[in-house]
Design a protein around this motif. Structure first.
Motif, PDB file in Angstrom:
ATOM      1  N   ALA A 150      25.245  32.547  66.092  1.00  0.00           N
ATOM      2  CA  ALA A 150      26.662  32.252  65.864  1.00  0.00           C
ATOM      3  C   ALA A 150      26.872  31.098  64.900  1.00  0.00           C
ATOM      4  O   ALA A 150      27.863  31.063  64.162  1.00  0.00           O
ATOM      5  CB  ALA A 150      27.333  31.947  67.206  1.00  0.00           C
ATOM      6  N   SER A 151      25.939  30.156  64.859  1.00  0.00           N
ATOM      7  CA  SER A 151      26.104  28.974  64.017  1.00  0.00           C
ATOM      8  C   SER A 151      26.112  29.320  62.532  1.00  0.00           C
ATOM      9  O   SER A 151      26.686  28.577  61.735  1.00  0.00           O
ATOM     10  CB  SER A 151      25.002  27.957  64.304  1.00  0.00           C
ATOM     11  N   GLY A 152      25.480  30.416  62.144  1.00  0.00           N
ATOM     12  CA  GLY A 152      25.485  30.821  60.741  1.00  0.00           C
ATOM     13  C   GLY A 152      26.321  32.039  60.455  1.00  0.00           C
ATOM     14  O   GLY A 152      26.276  32.573  59.339  1.00  0.00           O
ATOM     15  N   ARG A 153      27.107  32.476  61.443  1.00  0.00           N
ATOM     16  CA  ARG A 153      27.888  33.706  61.253  1.00  0.00           C
ATOM     17  C   ARG A 153      29.388  33.493  61.380  1.00  0.00           C
ATOM     18  O   ARG A 153      30.173  34.413  61.144  1.00  0.00           O
ATOM     19  CB  ARG A 153      27.488  34.750  62.304  1.00  0.00           C
ATOM     20  N   ASN A 154      29.817  32.322  61.786  1.00  0.00           N
ATOM     21  CA  ASN A 154      31.226  32.119  62.131  1.00  0.00           C
ATOM     22  C   ASN A 154      32.104  31.996  60.889  1.00  0.00           C
ATOM     23  O   ASN A 154      31.628  32.116  59.762  1.00  0.00           O
ATOM     24  CB  ASN A 154      31.365  30.888  63.032  1.00  0.00           C
ATOM     25  N   GLY A 155      33.376  31.711  61.099  1.00  0.00           N
ATOM     26  CA  GLY A 155      34.328  31.637  59.998  1.00  0.00           C
ATOM     27  C   GLY A 155      34.363  30.324  59.264  1.00  0.00           C
ATOM     28  O   GLY A 155      35.098  30.170  58.285  1.00  0.00           O
ATOM     29  N   GLY A 156      33.580  29.332  59.721  1.00  0.00           N
ATOM     30  CA  GLY A 156      33.501  28.064  59.021  1.00  0.00           C
ATOM     31  C   GLY A 156      34.728  27.186  59.183  1.00  0.00           C
ATOM     32  O   GLY A 156      34.999  26.337  58.332  1.00  0.00           O
ATOM     33  N   GLN A 160      30.675  25.312  55.027  1.00  0.00           N
ATOM     34  CA  GLN A 160      29.750  26.433  54.895  1.00  0.00           C
ATOM     35  C   GLN A 160      28.858  26.350  56.127  1.00  0.00           C
ATOM     36  O   GLN A 160      27.958  25.510  56.204  1.00  0.00           O
ATOM     37  CB  GLN A 160      28.936  26.290  53.599  1.00  0.00           C
ATOM     38  N   PRO A 161      29.091  27.183  57.143  1.00  0.00           N
ATOM     39  CA  PRO A 161      28.440  26.965  58.443  1.00  0.00           C
ATOM     40  C   PRO A 161      26.928  27.096  58.421  1.00  0.00           C
ATOM     41  O   PRO A 161      26.236  26.401  59.174  1.00  0.00           O
ATOM     42  CB  PRO A 161      29.088  28.021  59.348  1.00  0.00           C
ATOM     43  N   SER A 188      32.763  39.280  67.345  1.00  0.00           N
ATOM     44  CA  SER A 188      33.726  38.858  66.338  1.00  0.00           C
ATOM     45  C   SER A 188      33.221  39.386  65.009  1.00  0.00           C
ATOM     46  O   SER A 188      32.016  39.374  64.746  1.00  0.00           O
ATOM     47  CB  SER A 188      33.840  37.337  66.298  1.00  0.00           C
ATOM     48  N   GLN A 189      34.142  39.873  64.179  1.00  0.00           N
ATOM     49  CA  GLN A 189      33.755  40.513  62.924  1.00  0.00           C
ATOM     50  C   GLN A 189      34.343  39.744  61.750  1.00  0.00           C
ATOM     51  O   GLN A 189      35.479  39.278  61.803  1.00  0.00           O
ATOM     52  CB  GLN A 189      34.244  41.957  62.900  1.00  0.00           C
ATOM     53  N   VAL A 190      33.552  39.618  60.687  1.00  0.00           N
ATOM     54  CA  VAL A 190      33.965  38.857  59.514  1.00  0.00           C
ATOM     55  C   VAL A 190      33.618  39.652  58.266  1.00  0.00           C
ATOM     56  O   VAL A 190      32.602  40.350  58.223  1.00  0.00           O
ATOM     57  CB  VAL A 190      33.265  37.476  59.455  1.00  0.00           C
ATOM     58  N   PHE A 195      31.228  28.647  74.358  1.00  0.00           N
ATOM     59  CA  PHE A 195      31.936  27.967  73.271  1.00  0.00           C
ATOM     60  C   PHE A 195      33.081  28.801  72.699  1.00  0.00           C
ATOM     61  O   PHE A 195      33.875  28.304  71.892  1.00  0.00           O
ATOM     62  CB  PHE A 195      30.961  27.544  72.185  1.00  0.00           C
ATOM     63  N   ASN A 196      33.163  30.081  73.054  1.00  0.00           N
ATOM     64  CA  ASN A 196      34.329  30.906  72.732  1.00  0.00           C
ATOM     65  C   ASN A 196      34.640  30.950  71.240  1.00  0.00           C
ATOM     66  O   ASN A 196      35.798  31.054  70.834  1.00  0.00           O
ATOM     67  CB  ASN A 196      35.554  30.410  73.511  1.00  0.00           C
ATOM     68  N   GLY A 197      33.609  30.849  70.408  1.00  0.00           N
ATOM     69  CA  GLY A 197      33.812  30.957  68.973  1.00  0.00           C
ATOM     70  C   GLY A 197      34.334  29.705  68.314  1.00  0.00           C
ATOM     71  O   GLY A 197      34.642  29.723  67.121  1.00  0.00           O
TER      72      GLY A 197
END
Length: 467
Positions: A78-84, A195-196, A266-268, A385-387
């Motif tokens: 999740a740390s490298g995939r989130n919305g930043g 930039q996550p 969650s999709q990005v 952490f719920n995103g």
């Protein structure tokens, strides 16, 4: 003394990795665990929560030997995939107060604001290049049903003397986001975007520089509890005095924790760079933007003009068993692309070059929880952490460090510690079947409300059953 069996990881193929990870060619740089090793504190999970915990322990107790075991490579989850998106917990201060009380809520919110400044300091000093831009976080409404979603949090902040938010009018939002779709909202000015993946890799490198041992490509198969728990991987065994479980959604495999944790996707998506279009519509800075749907939209533009557009889709799996569908959906990001073109019709001809997904660990209260396993006082966990974690995990690291080091302080005593305040979720198959029904109702409710149409009473009732 029952062995704790961990769920096998499902690493994303290189082509399914996030835009963030692919853009910097992130990968493992440390060797897998081989043979026998020992340490004082073993941390399972090399994402934000695990790395911040390791760093906080080293800050407070430099002599402590800390080893991180990461299933793939640091930041691959999740740390490298989130919305930043970077914003404080002040947006959730009303939920925090309901769960932990006013004093703790204010302490935790202020701590996340301080964490944002800490991130800024790490970038300014050259310690971590994370593309941090503190251009604000906009929480907006694009339909009547979304109006005022922020009122409770904003009013509580004002009552407590924290002027964290400022109201936005339609012309403010247009000027700052380049979109005329949202017409009301608030802004947290000392917030923004990163930039996550750069942040995750930077934290790994910082941890290595502090003498923290990191073994990537070392998924933990099982843990044998005891006075010196044994963590077994495919290549070796690590002995530790204490263990920290910071493995995000994968902690749903632990029977004691699963009743309080559920996993959604969650999709990005990420477009090709579109600087000319974004300059023309006036979207020029690094603000992060959300709307107030239940399955929230979140978006930003990168410095090179790539548009990042994400949505909490609520995708689920039976028994919270995470598989390859959580790495990349099968529809090419269709829902996100549809919504992106609604919010930014000017982007209708800009190609989408990346789509990816990721599992999110959620609790019913939508706030994380920390503690130790009931029968194993030396095995700790951080989950739920719920995103929302970029400004929150530095605080989580403080809580976990106090727990692991046996400190009696405001962090170890804070109301986020312990499962006693948390809602137990139903067992299977009721959990899965109920979640499917509720998810369908939420999606229908969202789609109708975006058109300013009112969903029927059955849809409203079922959507209201969501945690």
């Amino acid at each position: 003394m029952n062995t704790i069996t961990m769920r096998p990881p499902v690493a994303a193929a290189k082509g399914d990795r996030s835009f963030w990870l692919q853009s910097i060619a992130a990968d493992a740089v440390t060797r897998p665990l081989q043979g026998g090793a020992d340490c004082d504190v073993a941390i399972v999970g090399g994402g934000y929560a695990g790395l911040w915990t390791a760093l906080r322990i080293k800050e407070q107790s430099p002599e402590t030997r800390v080893t991180v075991l990461e299933a793939d490579f640091c930041g691959s989850g999740a740390s490298g995939r989130n919305g930043g998106q970077v914003h404080s917990w002040f947006a959730e201060i009303d939920m925090l107060r309901a769960l932990v009380g006013e004093d703790d809520a204010l302490m935790l919110c202020r701590a996340t604001a301080n964490a944002i400044e800490e991130l800024n300091g790490l970038q300014a000093s050259g310690a971590i290049d994370m593309d941090l831009r503190l251009d604000g976080w906009l929480w907006t409404a694009s339909s009547t049903a979304q109006e005022g979603a922020w009122t409770s949090a904003a009013e509580l902040c004002r009552a407590l003397g924290e002027e964290r938010f400022r109201p936005l009018r339609r012309d403010d939002i247009l000027r700052r986001s380049g979109s005329a779709v949202s017409y009301a909202g608030i802004v947290e000015e000392r917030a923004g975007t990163v930039q996550p993946a750069k942040l995750a890799i930077g934290l790994r490198d910082l941890a290595l520089s502090k003498g923290i041992v990191v073994h990537e490509r070392s998924p933990v198969l099982d843990i044998v509890p005891g006075s010196r728990p044994q963590l077994r991987t495919a290549g070796g065994t690590l002995l530790a005095s204490k263990v920290v479980l910071a493995a995000n959604a994968w902690l749903s495999a632990i029977p004691e924790l699963h009743p309080y944790l559920y996993v959604v996707s969650s999709q990005v998506v990420a477009t090709a760079p579109a600087c000319d279009i974004l300059e023309r519509i006036g979207w020029t800075d690094g603000a992060s933007i959300c709307d107030a749907q239940h399955h929230v939209l979140y978006y930003q533009r990168t410095p090179d003009g790539t548009v990042i557009f994400g949505r909490g889709t609520g995708g689920i799996a039976y028994g919270d068993r995470i598989d390859a569908r959580f790495n990349r959906g099968g529809d090419g990001g269709a829902d996100n692309i549809r919504e992106m073109r609604r919010v930014y019709p000017e982007l209708k001809d800009v190609p989408v070059l990346h789509d990816w997904s990721g599992p999110i660990d959620c609790t019913a209260q939508h706030l994380p929880v920390f503690g130790h396993l009931k029968d194993h006082a030396n095995i700790f966990y951080a989950m739920g952490f719920n995103g929302t974690g970029i400004a929150q995990t530095p605080v989580a690291g403080r809580i976990m460090a106090s727990l692991v080091l046996g400190r009696d302080d405001a962090w170890s005593r804070c109301g986020l510690v312990g499962l006693d305040r948390r809602t137990r979720l139903p067992p299977e198959p009721l959990r899965y079947l109920g979640a499917r029904v509720v998810r369908h109702a939420i999606r229908r409710k969202n789609d109708l409300e975006i058109l300013n149409r009112k969903p029927g009473p059955v849809t409203r009732f079922l959507a209201g059953l969501a945690p």
